[in-house]
Scaffold this motif. Structure first.
Motif, PDB file in Angstrom:
ATOM      1  N   ASP A  16       0.521  -1.247   0.018  1.00  0.00           N
ATOM      2  CA  ASP A  16      -0.054   0.098   0.092  1.00  0.00           C
ATOM      3  C   ASP A  16       0.801   1.275   0.019  1.00  0.00           C
ATOM      4  N   PHE A  17       0.491   2.335  -0.717  1.00  0.00           N
ATOM      5  CA  PHE A  17       1.077   3.635  -0.296  1.00  0.00           C
ATOM      6  C   PHE A  17       0.758   4.391   0.748  1.00  0.00           C
ATOM      7  N   ALA A  18       1.580   5.039   1.453  1.00  0.00           N
ATOM      8  CA  ALA A  18       1.244   5.516   2.656  1.00  0.00           C
ATOM      9  C   ALA A  18       0.629   6.953   2.391  1.00  0.00           C
ATOM     10  N   ASP A  19       0.626   7.515   1.164  1.00  0.00           N
ATOM     11  CA  ASP A  19      -0.166   8.721   0.793  1.00  0.00           C
ATOM     12  C   ASP A  19       0.241   8.998  -0.673  1.00  0.00           C
ATOM     13  N   THR A  20      -0.348  10.127  -1.315  1.00  0.00           N
ATOM     14  CA  THR A  20      -0.058  10.614  -2.720  1.00  0.00           C
ATOM     15  C   THR A  20       0.638  12.022  -2.620  1.00  0.00           C
ATOM     16  N   ILE A  21       1.218  12.253  -3.767  1.00  0.00           N
ATOM     17  CA  ILE A  21       1.559  13.610  -3.917  1.00  0.00           C
ATOM     18  C   ILE A  21       1.230  14.261  -5.455  1.00  0.00           C
ATOM     19  N   THR A  22       0.395  15.223  -5.554  1.00  0.00           N
ATOM     20  CA  THR A  22       0.090  15.526  -6.779  1.00  0.00           C
ATOM     21  C   THR A  22       0.833  16.649  -7.343  1.00  0.00           C
ATOM     22  N   LEU A  23       1.525  16.435  -8.555  1.00  0.00           N
ATOM     23  CA  LEU A  23       2.378  17.472  -9.088  1.00  0.00           C
ATOM     24  C   LEU A  23       2.120  17.436 -10.520  1.00  0.00           C
ATOM     25  N   ASP A  24       2.149  18.882 -11.149  1.00  0.00           N
ATOM     26  CA  ASP A  24       2.223  18.798 -12.845  1.00  0.00           C
ATOM     27  C   ASP A  24       3.582  18.574 -13.198  1.00  0.00           C
ATOM     28  N   GLU A  25       3.519  18.398 -14.663  1.00  0.00           N
ATOM     29  CA  GLU A  25       4.861  17.835 -15.051  1.00  0.00           C
ATOM     30  C   GLU A  25       6.023  18.661 -14.697  1.00  0.00           C
ATOM     31  N   GLY A  26       5.998  19.817 -14.778  1.00  0.00           N
ATOM     32  CA  GLY A  26       7.282  20.729 -14.253  1.00  0.00           C
ATOM     33  C   GLY A  26       7.817  20.292 -12.993  1.00  0.00           C
ATOM     34  N   GLN A  27       6.619  20.238 -12.092  1.00  0.00           N
ATOM     35  CA  GLN A  27       7.146  19.855 -10.510  1.00  0.00           C
ATOM     36  C   GLN A  27       7.468  18.520 -10.523  1.00  0.00           C
ATOM     37  N   ARG A  28       7.400  17.708 -11.368  1.00  0.00           N
ATOM     38  CA  ARG A  28       7.478  16.117 -11.387  1.00  0.00           C
ATOM     39  C   ARG A  28       9.017  15.994 -11.844  1.00  0.00           C
ATOM     40  N   HIS A  29       9.729  17.005 -12.477  1.00  0.00           N
ATOM     41  CA  HIS A  29      11.122  16.880 -12.753  1.00  0.00           C
ATOM     42  C   HIS A  29      11.956  17.495 -11.647  1.00  0.00           C
ATOM     43  N   ARG A  30      12.708  16.626 -10.971  1.00  0.00           N
ATOM     44  CA  ARG A  30      13.120  17.107  -9.832  1.00  0.00           C
ATOM     45  C   ARG A  30      14.409  16.260  -9.347  1.00  0.00           C
ATOM     46  N   ARG A  31      15.301  16.803  -8.787  1.00  0.00           N
ATOM     47  CA  ARG A  31      16.541  15.990  -8.047  1.00  0.00           C
ATOM     48  C   ARG A  31      16.374  16.057  -6.458  1.00  0.00           C
TER      49      ARG A  31
END
Length: 165
Positions: A16-31
């Protein structure tokens, strides 16, 4: 602060996942970035290199919990062709301009851009404004993801191919 240094690719997490995080495409490109899940779990994303987090990926927290990545709907263009061959032709023109695109069986999703809309319509394609999750194809140079506002920058030389700009 809780750290997250690994990503579990979509479909590979069995619990099971503990939670979710909802991000747009720009916010999903991260280090590396401080983030807060939809349910309030604060953590530091600290990946070895920048990457595009995909819908359904899991961010593995150092305490063992996994946060599921959700793609936030964005204002996009839906591009359609008269038939499959025409859609492929339109995809070629979009790719020739190094545009991020989510390619589906009967449509292509791209960021809204008036000039690109005019080009697609000029080539006989139809363009409709939609709200949808944007999960573009990675491509050959996915590790060198080009962001909006970096027009003209390419992660590769131009000796191997030619195209319009």
């Amino acid at each position: 602060m809780i750290a997250a240094e690994n990503v579990v690719e979509r479909g590979r997490h069995t619990g099971d996942f503990a939670d979710t995080i909802t991000l747009d495409e720009g916010q999903r490109h991260r280090r590396r970035m401080a983030m807060v899940s939809d349910g309030g779990i604060a953590f530091l994303l600290n990946l070895p290199e920048a990457r595009l987090l995909r819908e359904g990926d899991g961010i593995l927290l150092d305490d063992g919990r996994v946060i599921e990545v959700k793609a936030k709907p964005e204002a996009l263009y839906e591009v359609r062709g008269r038939d499959a061959v025409h859609l492929l032709n339109l995809a070629w023109h979009l790719g020739n301009r190094h545009l991020a695109a989510a390619i589906e069986e009967t449509r292509i999703l791209i960021r809204q851009d008036r000039v690109i809309r005019e080009m697609v319509e000029g080539l006989g394609g139809t363009v409709k404004e939609v709200e949808a999750a944007f999960d573009p194809a990675g491509g050959a140079y996915a590790s060198a993801h080009v962001h909006e506002g970096e027009a003209g920058h390419h992660p590769h030389g131009h000796g191997a191919h030619s195209h319009d700009h």
